[in-house]
Design an enzyme around this catalytic site. Structure first.
Site, short mmCIF file in Angstrom:
data_model
loop_
_atom_site.label_atom_id
_atom_site.label_comp_id
_atom_site.label_asym_id
_atom_site.label_seq_id
_atom_site.Cartn_x
_atom_site.Cartn_y
_atom_site.Cartn_z
N ASP A 23 -49.47 -12.76 28.36
CA ASP A 23 -49.87 -13.36 29.21
C ASP A 23 -51.40 -13.91 29.50
O ASP A 23 -51.66 -12.06 28.64
CB ASP A 23 -49.09 -12.45 30.66
CG ASP A 23 -48.99 -13.52 31.83
OD1 ASP A 23 -49.68 -14.99 31.54
OD2 ASP A 23 -49.46 -13.10 32.67
N ASN A 71 -40.66 -21.65 31.49
CA ASN A 71 -41.99 -22.18 31.77
C ASN A 71 -42.29 -24.00 31.80
O ASN A 71 -43.00 -24.51 32.06
CB ASN A 71 -42.61 -21.59 30.54
CG ASN A 71 -43.22 -20.10 30.78
OD1 ASN A 71 -43.23 -19.07 29.65
ND2 ASN A 71 -43.93 -20.08 32.32
C1 IPE Z 1 -44.49 -15.00 31.76
O1 IPE Z 1 -45.48 -15.00 31.66
C2 IPE Z 1 -43.92 -15.78 30.44
C3 IPE Z 1 -44.35 -15.98 28.71
C4 IPE Z 1 -46.10 -14.29 29.24
C5 IPE Z 1 -44.17 -16.31 28.42
P1 IPE Z 1 -45.48 -16.43 32.94
O2 IPE Z 1 -47.66 -16.50 33.48
O3 IPE Z 1 -44.66 -17.67 32.66
O4 IPE Z 1 -45.43 -15.17 34.29
P2 IPE Z 1 -45.76 -15.76 36.09
O5 IPE Z 1 -45.49 -16.95 35.68
O6 IPE Z 1 -46.94 -15.55 36.25
O7 IPE Z 1 -44.44 -14.29 36.68
C1 IPE Z 2 -48.79 -16.94 28.51
O1 IPE Z 2 -50.18 -17.01 29.49
C2 IPE Z 2 -48.43 -17.70 27.43
C3 IPE Z 2 -46.62 -18.87 28.27
C4 IPE Z 2 -46.73 -18.25 29.43
C5 IPE Z 2 -47.02 -19.41 27.60
P1 IPE Z 2 -49.96 -18.14 30.39
O2 IPE Z 2 -50.20 -19.57 29.72
O3 IPE Z 2 -49.47 -17.66 31.93
O4 IPE Z 2 -52.06 -17.55 31.37
P2 IPE Z 2 -52.22 -17.49 32.58
O5 IPE Z 2 -51.17 -16.54 33.02
O6 IPE Z 2 -51.81 -18.76 33.03
O7 IPE Z 2 -53.62 -17.06 32.86
MG MG Z 3 -48.99 -16.11 32.91
#
Ligand code: IPE
Ligand code: IPE
Ligand code: MG
Length: 251
Positions: A23, A71
């Site tokens: 993340d 997502n």
């Molecule tokens: C969790 O990250 C999913 C992945 C890393 C693929 P998110 O960024 O989607 O999680 P939330 O929404 O902040 O809980």
């Molecule tokens: C994790 O990084 C990757 C996926 C969920 C695909 P994020 O895209 O959630 O990055 P932040 O949390 O918005 O910084």
């Molecule tokens: Mg994230």
């Protein structure tokens, strides 16, 4: 901290199964005045270094959360880029995985992906099927609740067609129908990006995993950061419900 542990001791306690919630890509990019997509692209380098280091350490299974069932709610443009990136990485990296004796598999409901992407996944899985060095599982359109519900559905249908009895629904039989049941139990679950939550990742499998949270954003997660997480793991006392004294007696 790193110096105080000798490598032999480290080897003894290496987690067999590590999972990572990767993340922080979006924030990493935004901090640099770039679009979120740039962060996802940079995150690919961290995936590569994490896979390489896990293999080098002798980790048996590495499971990476790439795209959650939630997502899909992101802007369509970001979802499209993530799908393209997945395709690109498959095209580019699978040969290297194979060369390093790594078995590749995807966990999650892949039926929602394009047939082209599903084909790529199937080809990569088939190519690496017999590799034994490490299992790399990519969680894509994965949700922990989906995983458990899916296992329950399989057992329910077996009861319905009389192939098992109701009493045969146990923790053990349900476990066999959840994802990753063919792998060692999850030992260590890492989340980068500073949030302290599971976000519907491996709910069943994480029952006794050690949790490790780091503020580091995923594109900045490198070998040294991974090593810190492993060292932290080696210093934990895993009691599995027993007392500390019982655990020490068995060591
Ligand atoms: C969790 O990250 C999913 C992945 C890393 C693929 P998110 O960024 O989607 O999680 P939330 O929404 O902040 O809980
Ligand atoms: C994790 O990084 C990757 C996926 C969920 C695909 P994020 O895209 O959630 O990055 P932040 O949390 O918005 O910084
Ligand atoms: Mg994230």
């Amino acid at each position: 901290m790193t110096e105080s542990i000798n490598t032999q001791e480290l080897e003894l306690k290496i987690p067999q199964h590590v999972a990572v919630i990767m993340d922080g890509n979006g924030r990493w990019a935004q901090q640099r005045g770039k679009t979120r997509v740039v962060g996802h692209k940079s995150g690919v380098d961290s995936v590569r270094s994490t896979v390489t280091y896990a293999r080098k350490l002798g980790v048996k299974a590495l499971t990476l959360f790439a795209f959650s069932s939630e997502n899909w709610q992101r802007p369509q443009a970001e979802v499209s880029v993530l799908m393209e990136l997945f395709m690109l990485v498959l095209n580019r990296e699978v040969k290297r995985l194979h060369k390093n004796d790594i078995r590749f598999q995807v966990i999650g409901d892949v039926s929602r992906f394009s047939s082209k992407l599903q084909d790529k996944i199937n080809t990569a899985e088939a190519l690496t099927e017999h590799n034994t060095g490490m299992v790399l599982s990519i969680a894509a359109n994965y949700g922990g609740r989906w995983d458990i519900a899916n296992a329950a559905k399989i057992l329910a249908s077996q009861v319905a067609d009389n192939s098992i009895k109701l009493e045969e629904i146990t923790e053990k039989s349900l476990h066999t129908h959840t994802c990753l049941s063919n792998l060692p139990e999850l030992d260590l679950l890492i989340r980068t990006g500073g949030d302290h939550r599971i976000s519907n990742f491996l709910l069943w499998q994480a029952a006794y995993a050690e949790l490790y949270f780091t503020e580091t954003l995923w594109p900045d997660f490198d070998e040294a950061q991974f090593k810190d997480a492993i060292i932290d793991f080696t210093m934990r006392e895993r009691r599995f419900g027993k007392t500390g004294e019982q655990v020490k007696l068995n060591e």
